[in-house]
Write a protein that holds these residues in place. Sequence first.
Motif, PDB file in Angstrom:
ATOM      1  N   ALA A 106       0.847  -1.186   0.000  1.00 20.09           N
ATOM      2  CA  ALA A 106       0.000   0.000   0.000  1.00 20.09           C
ATOM      3  C   ALA A 106       0.886   1.240   0.000  1.00 20.09           C
ATOM      4  O   ALA A 106       2.007   1.226   0.526  1.00 20.09           O
ATOM      5  N   TYR A 107       0.359   2.295  -0.604  1.00 26.31           N
ATOM      6  CA  TYR A 107       1.024   3.598  -0.538  1.00 26.31           C
ATOM      7  C   TYR A 107      -0.048   4.613  -0.176  1.00 26.31           C
ATOM      8  O   TYR A 107      -1.063   4.741  -0.872  1.00 26.31           O
ATOM      9  N   LEU A 108       0.153   5.306   0.927  1.00 22.66           N
ATOM     10  CA  LEU A 108      -0.858   6.192   1.507  1.00 22.66           C
ATOM     11  C   LEU A 108      -0.342   7.616   1.558  1.00 22.66           C
ATOM     12  O   LEU A 108       0.791   7.858   1.975  1.00 22.66           O
ATOM     13  N   VAL A 109      -1.196   8.558   1.154  1.00 21.94           N
ATOM     14  CA  VAL A 109      -0.868   9.982   1.251  1.00 21.94           C
ATOM     15  C   VAL A 109      -2.082  10.727   1.818  1.00 21.94           C
ATOM     16  O   VAL A 109      -3.167  10.638   1.248  1.00 21.94           O
ATOM     17  N   PRO A 110      -1.930  11.448   2.933  1.00 21.01           N
ATOM     18  CA  PRO A 110      -2.999  12.350   3.360  1.00 21.01           C
ATOM     19  C   PRO A 110      -2.971  13.617   2.494  1.00 21.01           C
ATOM     20  O   PRO A 110      -1.964  14.336   2.482  1.00 21.01           O
ATOM     21  N   ALA A 111      -4.044  13.859   1.768  1.00 16.82           N
ATOM     22  CA  ALA A 111      -4.106  15.084   0.977  1.00 16.82           C
ATOM     23  C   ALA A 111      -4.133  16.302   1.884  1.00 16.82           C
ATOM     24  O   ALA A 111      -3.521  17.339   1.591  1.00 16.82           O
ATOM     25  N   VAL A 112      -4.848  16.175   2.993  1.00 14.22           N
ATOM     26  CA  VAL A 112      -4.846  17.196   4.040  1.00 14.22           C
ATOM     27  C   VAL A 112      -4.875  16.471   5.378  1.00 14.22           C
ATOM     28  O   VAL A 112      -5.250  15.305   5.471  1.00 14.22           O
ATOM     29  N   GLY A 113      -4.472  17.174   6.435  1.00 12.76           N
ATOM     30  CA  GLY A 113      -4.586  16.629   7.776  1.00 12.76           C
ATOM     31  C   GLY A 113      -3.334  15.927   8.261  1.00 12.76           C
ATOM     32  O   GLY A 113      -2.335  15.795   7.538  1.00 12.76           O
ATOM     33  N   GLU A 114      -3.400  15.479   9.505  1.00 13.51           N
ATOM     34  CA  GLU A 114      -2.311  14.742  10.147  1.00 13.51           C
ATOM     35  C   GLU A 114      -2.875  13.432  10.667  1.00 13.51           C
ATOM     36  O   GLU A 114      -3.939  13.416  11.300  1.00 13.51           O
ATOM     37  N   VAL A 115      -2.186  12.322  10.392  1.00 15.26           N
ATOM     38  CA  VAL A 115      -2.670  11.012  10.823  1.00 15.26           C
ATOM     39  C   VAL A 115      -1.529  10.200  11.423  1.00 15.26           C
ATOM     40  O   VAL A 115      -0.355  10.531  11.246  1.00 15.26           O
ATOM     41  N   GLU A 116      -1.916   9.136  12.122  1.00 18.16           N
ATOM     42  CA  GLU A 116      -0.965   8.108  12.521  1.00 18.16           C
ATOM     43  C   GLU A 116      -1.362   6.809  11.845  1.00 18.16           C
ATOM     44  O   GLU A 116      -2.545   6.447  11.824  1.00 18.16           O
ATOM     45  N   VAL A 117      -0.370   6.124  11.274  1.00 22.21           N
ATOM     46  CA  VAL A 117      -0.587   4.848  10.593  1.00 22.21           C
ATOM     47  C   VAL A 117       0.145   3.779  11.391  1.00 22.21           C
ATOM     48  O   VAL A 117       1.383   3.769  11.433  1.00 22.21           O
ATOM     49  N   ASN A 118      -0.615   2.933  12.057  1.00 19.15           N
ATOM     50  CA  ASN A 118      -0.013   1.948  12.982  1.00 19.15           C
ATOM     51  C   ASN A 118       0.994   2.623  13.915  1.00 19.15           C
ATOM     52  O   ASN A 118       2.073   2.105  14.182  1.00 19.15           O
ATOM     53  N   GLY A 119       0.601   3.813  14.387  1.00 23.58           N
ATOM     54  CA  GLY A 119       1.420   4.562  15.339  1.00 23.58           C
ATOM     55  C   GLY A 119       2.484   5.442  14.723  1.00 23.58           C
ATOM     56  O   GLY A 119       3.166   6.168  15.454  1.00 23.58           O
ATOM     57  N   VAL A 120       2.630   5.403  13.388  1.00 23.29           N
ATOM     58  CA  VAL A 120       3.649   6.208  12.702  1.00 23.29           C
ATOM     59  C   VAL A 120       2.990   7.487  12.175  1.00 23.29           C
ATOM     60  O   VAL A 120       1.970   7.429  11.489  1.00 23.29           O
ATOM     61  N   LYS A 121       3.588   8.632  12.486  1.00 23.98           N
ATOM     62  CA  LYS A 121       2.995   9.922  12.146  1.00 23.98           C
ATOM     63  C   LYS A 121       3.200  10.281  10.682  1.00 23.98           C
ATOM     64  O   LYS A 121       4.289  10.112  10.123  1.00 23.98           O
TER      65      LYS A 121
END
Length: 231
Positions: free
Chosen positions: A185-200
Motif C-alpha cells: 500500500a502507498y498512503l498519502v494524506p491530501a490534508v490533515g495529520e494522521v498516525e498509521v499503525n502509530g507512525v505519524k
Amino acid sequence: MIDVRPFTSLGGANHGWLDAKHHFSFANYYDPNRMNWGRLRVWNDDTIAAKSGFPPHPHSDMEIITYVRTGAITHEDSMGNRGRTGAGDVQVMSAGTGVRHSEFNLEDEPTTLFQIWIEADKRGAQPSWGAKVFPKSDRTGQFSVLASGDTTDDALTINADAKVLGATLNAGESLTYSLAEGRRAYLVPAVGEVEVNGVKLNARDGAAIADEPTITITAKADAELVMVDSL
C-alpha cells in the motif's frame, strides 16, 4: 514495514505554470530507492496555475489516475473524449496501445491534484478514459474504492490488479484496512495529520507500507486520504 517519505524530501521541479513534487523517480528527478512500489510507478503532487496545463502528449501501457484535490482539470484525447473533473473526483485513462491527451486547468484559480500511474497488467489493451463523481460524504470514516481492476467494485475500471481508495476522517476517528499477503500500500494524506499503525504522517507525506496485515489510521486532525493497494 512503513517507510515514511516526508513531503519535504520529495523530488520535483517548479516550471512556473506547474509546481510538481514526485514521490517516485520521474522526469529529471532520479532516486534509485524510489523507482516504484510494486506496480505503483508514479505519484505526482501537482499544482497547475490557472489557464495553463499539459499540451497534447502520448502515453501507452499505463493506467493513469487523476485525483483532483482543489479546482478542476479538463481532459481531451485522441479518442474523442472530453471532460472536466472537479475537486474530490477522479478520472482514469487506460493508455493501452497508445493515446494522446491534454490536461488543462481552465479555471480562474490554481488546481491541485495527485496523478498516479500504475503499470498495466496486460500490454496492448484497448485504450479508454472515464471520470466519476465521488461525494466525500460517501467515504466518511471508511475507504471507498475509486478505481479498481476488479470489475465487481463500483468504481472506475483500470487494467491492473490494484485499487485506488479514498477516505475522510474527522479528528479523533480511526479506520482499519486489511492488506493481503504479498500486496503493498502507498498512503498519502491530501490534508490533515494522521498516525498509521502509530507512525505519524503530515499532509502530503507518503507512506510505503508492506508486511502490515492490518493498517490502522487515526486522524489527529481532519484528514482526507488517498491510498493505492497493489501487487
